[in-house]
Each structure stands twice: as structure tokens, then as C-alpha cells.
Design a protein around this motif. Structure first.
Motif, PDB file in Angstrom:
ATOM      1  N   ILE A 160      -3.490  22.324  -6.005  1.00  0.00           N
ATOM      2  CA  ILE A 160      -4.519  22.079  -4.982  1.00  0.00           C
ATOM      3  C   ILE A 160      -4.854  20.590  -4.914  1.00  0.00           C
ATOM      4  N   ALA A 161      -4.986  19.972  -6.096  1.00  0.00           N
ATOM      5  CA  ALA A 161      -5.285  18.538  -6.125  1.00  0.00           C
ATOM      6  C   ALA A 161      -4.139  17.728  -5.530  1.00  0.00           C
ATOM      7  N   LEU A 162      -2.887  18.156  -5.796  1.00  0.00           N
ATOM      8  CA  LEU A 162      -1.725  17.462  -5.235  1.00  0.00           C
ATOM      9  C   LEU A 162      -1.721  17.549  -3.714  1.00  0.00           C
ATOM     10  N   ALA A 163      -2.099  18.731  -3.205  1.00  0.00           N
ATOM     11  CA  ALA A 163      -2.158  18.869  -1.736  1.00  0.00           C
ATOM     12  C   ALA A 163      -3.234  17.970  -1.147  1.00  0.00           C
ATOM     13  N   GLY A 164      -4.409  17.925  -1.781  1.00  0.00           N
ATOM     14  CA  GLY A 164      -5.466  17.030  -1.295  1.00  0.00           C
ATOM     15  C   GLY A 164      -5.041  15.579  -1.360  1.00  0.00           C
ATOM     16  N   LEU A 165      -4.316  15.209  -2.442  1.00  0.00           N
ATOM     17  CA  LEU A 165      -3.828  13.833  -2.557  1.00  0.00           C
ATOM     18  C   LEU A 165      -2.839  13.517  -1.445  1.00  0.00           C
ATOM     19  N   LEU A 166      -1.953  14.464  -1.143  1.00  0.00           N
ATOM     20  CA  LEU A 166      -0.969  14.238  -0.084  1.00  0.00           C
ATOM     21  C   LEU A 166      -1.661  14.034   1.260  1.00  0.00           C
ATOM     22  N   VAL A 167      -2.696  14.861   1.514  1.00  0.00           N
ATOM     23  CA  VAL A 167      -3.437  14.712   2.786  1.00  0.00           C
ATOM     24  C   VAL A 167      -4.154  13.374   2.840  1.00  0.00           C
ATOM     25  N   GLY A 168      -4.813  13.043   1.751  1.00  0.00           N
ATOM     26  CA  GLY A 168      -5.568  11.784   1.735  1.00  0.00           C
ATOM     27  C   GLY A 168      -4.665  10.579   1.899  1.00  0.00           C
ATOM     28  N   LEU A 169      -3.497  10.552   1.189  1.00  0.00           N
ATOM     29  CA  LEU A 169      -2.576   9.423   1.317  1.00  0.00           C
ATOM     30  C   LEU A 169      -1.990   9.346   2.729  1.00  0.00           C
ATOM     31  N   GLY A 170      -1.725  10.496   3.321  1.00  0.00           N
ATOM     32  CA  GLY A 170      -1.201  10.479   4.692  1.00  0.00           C
ATOM     33  C   GLY A 170      -2.201   9.907   5.676  1.00  0.00           C
ATOM     34  N   MET A 175       0.840  -1.220   0.000  1.00  0.00           N
ATOM     35  CA  MET A 175       0.000   0.000   0.000  1.00  0.00           C
ATOM     36  C   MET A 175       0.865   1.256   0.000  1.00  0.00           C
ATOM     37  N   ALA A 176       1.901   1.215   0.815  1.00  0.00           N
ATOM     38  CA  ALA A 176       2.785   2.380   0.892  1.00  0.00           C
ATOM     39  C   ALA A 176       3.467   2.651  -0.439  1.00  0.00           C
ATOM     40  N   VAL A 177       3.862   1.550  -1.124  1.00  0.00           N
ATOM     41  CA  VAL A 177       4.513   1.741  -2.432  1.00  0.00           C
ATOM     42  C   VAL A 177       3.543   2.347  -3.428  1.00  0.00           C
ATOM     43  N   ALA A 178       2.301   1.849  -3.470  1.00  0.00           N
ATOM     44  CA  ALA A 178       1.296   2.384  -4.395  1.00  0.00           C
ATOM     45  C   ALA A 178       0.999   3.839  -4.087  1.00  0.00           C
ATOM     46  N   ALA A 179       0.909   4.143  -2.770  1.00  0.00           N
ATOM     47  CA  ALA A 179       0.638   5.533  -2.391  1.00  0.00           C
ATOM     48  C   ALA A 179       1.788   6.449  -2.809  1.00  0.00           C
ATOM     49  N   ALA A 180       3.025   5.982  -2.583  1.00  0.00           N
ATOM     50  CA  ALA A 180       4.184   6.797  -2.954  1.00  0.00           C
ATOM     51  C   ALA A 180       4.260   7.001  -4.463  1.00  0.00           C
ATOM     52  N   LEU A 181       3.953   5.939  -5.200  1.00  0.00           N
ATOM     53  CA  LEU A 181       3.987   6.056  -6.670  1.00  0.00           C
ATOM     54  C   LEU A 181       2.924   7.030  -7.169  1.00  0.00           C
ATOM     55  N   SER A 182       1.748   6.985  -6.598  1.00  0.00           N
ATOM     56  CA  SER A 182       0.681   7.910  -7.002  1.00  0.00           C
ATOM     57  C   SER A 182       1.092   9.356  -6.724  1.00  0.00           C
ATOM     58  N   TRP A 183       1.654   9.561  -5.505  1.00  0.00           N
ATOM     59  CA  TRP A 183       2.050  10.936  -5.166  1.00  0.00           C
ATOM     60  C   TRP A 183       3.183  11.424  -6.061  1.00  0.00           C
ATOM     61  N   LEU A 184       4.149  10.528  -6.400  1.00  0.00           N
ATOM     62  CA  LEU A 184       5.269  10.918  -7.257  1.00  0.00           C
ATOM     63  C   LEU A 184       4.788  11.290  -8.657  1.00  0.00           C
ATOM     64  N   VAL A 185       3.860  10.518  -9.208  1.00  0.00           N
ATOM     65  CA  VAL A 185       3.316  10.836 -10.544  1.00  0.00           C
ATOM     66  C   VAL A 185       2.580  12.166 -10.500  1.00  0.00           C
ATOM     67  N   ALA A 186       1.785  12.361  -9.463  1.00  0.00           N
ATOM     68  CA  ALA A 186       1.023  13.608  -9.350  1.00  0.00           C
ATOM     69  C   ALA A 186       1.954  14.804  -9.200  1.00  0.00           C
TER      70      ALA A 186
END
Length: 825
Positions: free
Chosen positions: A43-53, A1-12
Motif C-alpha cells: 500500500i505504501a509503495l502504491a502511494g509512493l508511486l502516485v506521489g512521485l508521478g 529530480m527524476a533520478v532521485a524519484a526513480a531511486l526512491s521507487w526502486l528501493v521501495a
């Protein structure tokens, strides 16, 4: 899960950086739109970072963190909704999407209607009693509600904006899909955090990252384009009924299934209705505004269509509009046609810029001079018109004032421009046709120009008859040669005082089967104006040479003269035409005399001298006709390469002959005597024209003139009549004592007669007034004799210049030579 979350955030994050860099490299409106897109991505990147955290933090003890997850899911949904709105703002601001604020409002309302319909249909499908998702159906919560609103707006506005943009629209369509992906991913992330679980949240995060990457890639494909034209009457609202039909069908299905409407669903229906009404209101308002602008433009263009752009005066349409208004109201009015005399020279010599400035000044003077209710118009070129109220008698004062005002100097550049004006007046007393009145004024104007310009002429009904006859003559004259309607008459030139024919002048005659005999002074000037004179002149030349060759072949020692118009004379090919005519008819050049009137001398003298010199090189003789009419000076006469002077009838027909002072002798014409002395000093032969009475004959003979032409010597007659006169003159009974008749049949190619027979070889010691009784009928005048000390220089063999000659006035070929004959023709 952590890898998928990190990959999503890196792409974003990478997509956001790429969007920012792309926006900074663009310029203008394109850069501003992409900066909004980059802001939305941030703004979307910030929301993604909050949601993944939150997802990673709450995953180990998911069930115990419900309140914590719901709070953060609300923040994620708010960020997703805000990001979608900013995305849509950037999308709409891209060049090529909308052309005005009104178009942007219409697009937003259309998107809201689509979004409301989508949200309502989705609500019907997932709520009771349908529950299409079954047990996976989420319960109502604030994060999911906010996220669904943002996703619905993105799904409604984005595709609509992309589809209505100007082609090519591939990049915009991709950007619209990216916006839907970002908002949809945010909805999945918020729903997963709130209720659905880590898998849904992680899938939403991946979809959001993919949407940002698509947005970055589409930004690279969108190229700067021009703004689209504002179209208030677009057809984009024609499909507004589709969302309403979808909502109506969904609501009907929901009621049939026993469902109930919540306050939120009713509010969405109200939003749909309000958006539809607002959309139609904006459309109607824009159409009305557009119709108003069209009406203003129509009035403006209508005014331009009736206004001359250079002078600001009315044009022909504007004048006719005012004229028809006066005619319909029965108001008495007068139309003045004006034409600037000599304006063509202004354009030719000073340039069209100066000419346009003069025309603009004429327009200003007309506006300053006329009354406010008068209409001044420029009809075209240098032709103007003035429509004024009142009677024709009142227009004389207006015309006189305009004659003075427009005749003043025009200050243009280094030197002023001086012009005169011709004015034609036509009265309007209930005329049924404005075009007819305009035609009457034009006829009066043409008559004013024909009568000398810088004058005022009033329309007369006789002008119509003159114009119709002139038009008929011009039409019929073009085929007169082909229909064999032209003839040559030959007026004898006689030796004096025996009045025996020694030559003849070819005179052109036209007999039309319906019009009858047309006067030469009527159709010859017309031929000059319509460009027929060269064709007529060539026909006259060939016919005269043909008849001359027949007379020479029959043994008649005679010569023929042909009148040449200045237009023919300035034609570079005229010398070739004369040479070919002489060769074709086997006529000795010395037997042909070309007559040039004094009017030709009023044109370019240097050019005329070159042309005449070229003609003399062919061997023909040149005569200056109508000498004494007032155009040639003594200095010009000295330079002209001519052989014969033909004294005008006005000098011959003096009131009383003068007797010699202090000695006996017959009375003589003093002006003829002066011309005779001048001609002999210059080595020229002199022929007196218009000899009509025995008194005039005696006077010119006493002055020493050896040749005459006129009524006393004979009118213009057909060739066979002149041939009979030649036969009679050479018969044994008519032959002077001691003269032996020559051979009956002579070679037409023979040269000029012996020197003793030519008038240029006069007996030594013969005085200027010596009698010419012994001159033979075969005398050929025109051999120019050099005089010692006279300063006469024979022109060299210069070729004919090819410059165009000025158009002469009243010059024609074969015209009546005698002024008395012209009056009696």
C-alpha cells in the motif's frame, strides 16, 4: 529530480518484494504477521508511486496545479495512513508481542494515548501563537491532517508494542522504527504535494523508501518465538499518566500564550481521556476475571490437596478436615482404620500396575458400600480409613460389611487377586484432637494385624501403654549391649534317668536398671522387627563360645547350644560369623550346637537346607527345636541336614502315660516313643524338652529318650551355678561305678570325645527303649548315624545362598526353651 524519484521507487519496490518473499518462507503466526507487513508495504509503495508521478508531472508548472496536487496528496495521505494501520496490525500480531486479545486492546489504547499526546503537543507547537516553524508552517488541509494522524498512531503504537514484546526485541524495535519512517515519509510526501514544495515531497519519498527497506531488513531478523504468557496484572499501564501530563502541560502553555482551542484539538483531548478510561476499565475487568480464575484454581487445588489421585477418595488432609468438622460440631462419629493384608505380595509378584488397579478397585468398593455422608480416605500405600457417623456400636455392622466386601476376589488379568483386610475401630465422642482419634484407630488396626489379621479390633486404652512400653523397649534395647545389661543364663540338658548335666542351652536375659527384668518373649520379637536380632545373636554366640571355652579348659566335658533365628540363618555371612567365633574362643566345633526352631522350616525349605548344610561343614551340630509344634512334616524332616531332634513340651506333657500292650514294663509317652523311633531310624539323637515332673521323666525314659531338658533337670541359671552343677556331677560321690574322672584341665582345642562316649555310638543290640543310666555327663549328642535302607542322604558341601530370607514369626535367639519356663519367666 527524476533520478532521485526513480531511486526512491526502486528501493521501495525492492524492499516490498523482499518482505513478500520473507513472509512466504515463514510458517504459522509469524507468516501471517509478515504477510500483513508485506501488504502494508505494498500500500505504501502504491502511494509512493502516485506521489512521485504527481510530483514529476506537476514540477514544470507547480503553481498552476494546486488543485490537482491537493487531490492527489489526499490519496497519498490516505494510503499512508492505511499503510501505517496495517503495519501496526502486523507488528502486534508478531509472536512475542502480546499474549491475548485483551493485552492487544490494552496495547492499542496505550498507543492511542501516546499518539493523541504527540499530536496535541505537535499541534500546540506549530499553531498560533507558538508557530515554531514560522513561515514554513503549513496551513490546515485534509491531506496533512490525515497524514499527521497516521504518523502519530505509528509513533505511539509501534514503539510501545516493541518495548513490551518478549526478549530479544531488536528486530521488533527496528520494525517499529520502520513503521514510523514509512508514515513520516508519507506525511512529508503529502505535505510537499499540498503546500511545501517539490523538495519536501522528494525528501518524504526518500524517507518512505528508507522505512520500507528497514522493514524488510528487520523482517529478516525477527525469528519465530513462543507466544508470551497472558499477564492480566501487568505494569504497562503505570506510565499512562505521562501522556496526560504532557497534554496538560501543553494545554496550559497554549492558554498562557493566548492561544485558542479548535474543535479538532478538543476532540483529540476527548480521545485521550476516553482511551485512558477504557484502558483502566480493561485492566480492572481483566484483574477481576483473573481473580475469579485464581479463586477457581485455588478451590480446585485445595480439593486436589485433599484428594487421593489414584482412588479418588479423600487423603489424610481430607480425612482430618472432615474429622475436625465432626469434632467441632459435636457430632458422634467413628473412625475405622483399614489395612489390606498381603498387599505387598501383590506388588512384588504381579507388579505395581496391578497393585494400583487393586487399590483403585478398593476405592470404588468403599464408595459403593458406604453412605453418602460417610468419608472414605486413602492414607497411603494400602492403608485406608472410613469416617462414619454414629456410635462405636453402630460401626461394627459397617466394619463387618467392609470385611466381606473388601475380602472378595479382585479380577486382575489372568488370575484374580485375593486379599483380606484388618480393621481397627476408634470412637469419636467429643475428642478435642482429630490426630489423636486417628492414632487410636491406627493402634487398634495394628493390634488387629498382630492378632492374626482379617479381623476387627476396637481401640482400648491399654494399647497406649503397650505402645509406649514397646517404644521404650526398642529405644533401650539398642544400647543394652553397650551398657552391659544383657546376660546369658544356661539351662542344663541332662542325661536320663540320672539327671546329670551333660550340656546347656544358652538363654538370653535382659535386666534393665529401670524396667527391671524384661521377658525374652517380649524383647526378642521386638529385636526381630527392628533389625537388632543379628547384633544380639552375634553377642550371644560369642558369649556362649567364651563360656564354653572356659568350661572346657576347666575339664568339664560339656557342650552348649545356641538358638539361631531364621533371619540370622539366611544371612550369607552367618557361617563366617560362626567360624570366627569358634576360632576366636578356641572351641571345638563339635561342642557347639545351633538350634533352629520348627518355625524356620515354614520358610523356604531349599534355602534352609543349603544354609544348614554350610553350617554343618564347619563341624557344628544342628538341632531342630520345638519339634511337634506343627510346622515340619516327615518329608521335610528326612531332607533336613540336622543331628538332634528336640521334642516340644506339648508332646512330653501328655495327660496319661500309656502302658505296653501284652507285656510288662513301665508306662511311657506314646508320642515321645514315636519320635524316638523316628529319630533313631533317621540317625538322630532326641532330647525331650519340658520335663517337669517325675511322671514325665519316667515316661520319656521308658520311651528310650536318653536326654532331657526342663524344670526337673534345672532352670536357666547363671554360668557359675551351672558350673557348680557340673562340679557336683563329676565329683567322686556322684560318678557312676567304674567311671574314672578325666583330667581336671582339658585342652579346649581337643576334638570330640571318644566314640564310645557319644550317644550316636550306642552299644550294638541296644533297643530303642534301653536305659540310659550309664551315660556319662560328657556325652555329646548329635552325631548323625547313617541307617541302611533309610534313604537318608547327607547334604553336600553347598555354599550358603545369598538370597534374602522371608521374615519369620516369633523367632529369636536365646529365647526360653521350655514353654513352662516362658510362662513363669
Amino acid at each position: 529530480m527524476a533520478v532521485a524519484a526513480a531511486l526512491s521507487w526502486l528501493v521501495a519496490a525492492s524492499a516490498t518484494v523482499l518482505l513478500t518473499v520473507t513472509a512466504r518462507r515463514r510458517t504459522g503466526a509469524h507468516r501471517q504477521a509478515l504477510l500483513l507487513v508485506a501488504t502494508a508495504a505494498g500500500i505504501a509503495l502504491a502511494g509512493l508511486l502516485v506521489g512521485l508521478g504527481v510530483l514529476l508531472h506537476a514540477a514544470p508548472h507547480w503553481a498552476h496545479e494546486q488543485g490537482h496536487r491537493t487531490s492527489w496528496a489526499t490519496a497519498v495521505s490516505v494510503g499512508t495512513a492505511a499503510s501505517g494501520l496495517v503495519f501496526l496490525a502486523g507488528l502486534v500480531r508478531l509472536p512475542g508481542v502480546v499474549g491475548s486479545v485483551s493485552a492487544a486492546l490494552r496495547l492499542a489504547l496505550d498507543g492511542v494515548m501516546v499518539a493523541a499526546a504527540l499530536w496535541f503537543v505537535g499541534w500546540v507547537l506549530v499553531s498560533e501563537p507558538t508557530r515554531m516553524l514560522g513561515g514554513a508552517t503549513p496551513t490546515a488541509c485534509t491531506p496533512i491532517l490525515l497524514a499527521t494522524v497516521g504518523a502519530a498512531l505509528a509513533a505511539g503504537v509501534g514503539p510501545v508494542a516493541a518495548c513490551r514484546s518478549a526478549a530479544p526485541r531488536g528486530g521488533l524495535v527496528a520494525l517499529a522504527v520502520a513503521v514510523v519512517g514509512v508514515t513520516g515519509g508519507g506525511l512529508g510526501l503529502a505535505a510537499g504535494l499540498c503546500q511545501a514544495g517539490p523538495a519536501v515531497a522528494l525528501s518524504g519519498a526518500g524517507l518512505l523508501a528508507a522505512g520500507l527497506l528497514t522493514a524488510a531488513l528487520s523482517a529478516l531478523r525477527t525469528d519465530p518465538r513462543r507466544e508470551v504468557a497472558h499477564d492480566p496484572i501487568d505494569s504497562s499501564g503505570d506510565n499512562a499518566i505521562v501522556p496526560m501530563i504532557a497534554m496538560t502541560a501543553s494545554a496550559t502553555y497554549h492558554l498562557l500564550q493566548g492561544g485558542r482551542f479548535t474543535v479538532l484539538s478538543v476532540l483529540v483531548c476527548a480521545v485521550e481521556g476516553f482511551a485512558l478510561v477504557a484502558r483502566q476499565y480493561l485492566g480492572v475487568r481483566d484483574v477481576r476475571a483473573y481473580a475469579g480464575r485464581l479463586a477457581e484454581r485455588e478451590a480446585h487445588f485445595r480439593e486436589l490437596a485433599h484428594t487421593d489421585a489414584l482412588t479418588g477418595l479423600a487423603n489424610r488432609r481430607g480425612l482430618l478436615r472432615a474429622l475436625h468438622g465432626h469434632v467441632e460440631s459435636g457430632t458422634p462419629c467413628v473412625l475405622l482404620g483399614l489395612d489390606l493384608d498381603g498387599f505387598k505380595n501383590v506388588n512384588d509378584m504381579r507388579g505395581h500396575d496391578v497393585g494400583d488397579a487393586v487399590l483403585a478397585e478398593v476405592g470404588r468398593r468403599l464408595r459403593d458400600t458406604l453412605r453418602p455422608d460417610d468419608v472414605a480416605a486413602r492414607l497411603g500405600g494400602d492403608e485406608f480409613a472410613v469416617l462414619t457417623r454414629g456410635r462405636p456400636e453402630d460401626a461394627d455392622r459397617v466394619a463387618e460389611r467392609l470385611l466381606a466386601v473388601l475380602g472378595r476376589a479382585y479380577d486382575q488379568g489372568e488370575s484374580p487377586v485375593f486379599l483380606s483386610v484388618s480393621i481397627g475401630i476408634a470412637g469419636c465422642t467429643g475428642e478435642p484432637d482429630g490426630e489423636l482419634l486417628l492414632r487410636h484407630a491406627d493402634l487398634a488396626l495394628r493390634y488387629a494385624k498382630q492378632r492374626g489379621k482379617n479381623r476387627i479390633e476396637r481401640y482400648d486404652a491399654a494399647y497406649d501403654q503397650l505402645l509406649r512400653r514397646r517404644t521404650t523397649l526398642e529405644h533401650e534395647l539398642r544400647g543394652a549391649i553397650e551398657r552391659d545389661e544383657l546376660r546369658l543364663a544356661f539351662q542344663p540338658v541332662a542325661s536320663l534317668p540320672s539327671v546329670r548335666p551333660v550340656g546347656a542351652e544358652a538363654l538370653l536375659r535382659w535386666h534393665h536398671p529401670e524396667l527391671g527384668n524384661v521377658r525374652p518373649d517380649e524383647f526378642i520379637p521386638l529385636a526381630e522387627e527392628c533389625g537388632m536380632i543379628a547384633k544380639l545373636g552375634a553377642w550371644v554366640l560369642h558369649q556362649a563360645c567364651h563360656q564354653l571355652s572356659r568350661w572346657l579348659a576347666d575339664g568339664h566335658d560339656v557342650w552348649v547350644s545356641v538358638n539361631v533365628s531364621p533371619r540370622e540363618l539366611h544371612d550369607p555371612e552367618y557361617v563366617v560369623l560362626v567360624t570366627e567365633a569358634l576360632r576366636a574362643h578356641r572351641v571345638p566345633p563339635q561342642r557347639l550346637v545351633l538350634e533352629v526352631t520348627e518355625h524356620a522350616v515354614a520358610t523356604d525349605l531349599d534355602e534352609l537346607i543349603r544354609r544348614l548344610a554350610a553350617l554343618r561343614l564347619t563341624g557344628v551340630r544342628i538341632a531342630l527345636d520345638d519339634f511337634g509344634a506343627g510346622y515340619s512334616s516327615l518329608g521335610q524332616l528326612r531332607r533336613l541336614p540336622i543331628d538332634i531332634l528336640k521334642i516340644d513340651h506339648s508332646l512330653v506333657a501328655e495327660h496319661e502315660p500309656v502302658r505296653p500292650v501284652g507285656r510288662d514294663g513301665p508306662a511311657f509317652a506314646p508320642m515321645v516313643d514315636v519320635v524316638m523311633r523316628l529319630g533313631h531310624q533317621l540317625g538322630l539323637e532326641v532330647i525331650a524338652e519340658g520335663v517337669t515332673t517325675p511322671t514325665e521323666l519316667a515316661a520319656v525314659v521308658a520311651a528310650g529318650c536318653r536326654f532331657g531338658q526342663g524344670a526337673l533337670c534345672g532352670w536357666g541359671v547363671p554360668a557359675e551355678h551351672l558350673e557348680a552343677m557340673l562340679e557336683a556331677a563329676t565329683s567322686p560321690g556322684a560318678r557312676p561305678a567304674g567311671v574314672t574322672p578325666g583330667p581336671r584341665r582339658a585342652d579346649p582345642t581337643a576334638g570330640s570325645p571318644p566314640a564310645g562316649d557319644a550317644p550316636g555310638a550306642r552299644p550294638a543290640g541296644a533297643g530303642v527303649r534301653s536305659s540310659a543310666a550309664g551315660v556319662r555327663p560328657g556325652v555329646l549328642p548329635g552325631t548323625r548315624r547313617p541307617q541302611s535302607g533309610s534313604g537318608q542322604v547327607t547334604p553336600g558341601a553347598e555354599g550358603a545362598s545369598r538370597d534374602d530370607a522371608p521374615t519369620p514369626v516369633n523367632q529369636h535367639v536365646g529365647s526360653v526353651d521350655s514353654s513352662r519356663e516362658m510362662r513363669q519367666a
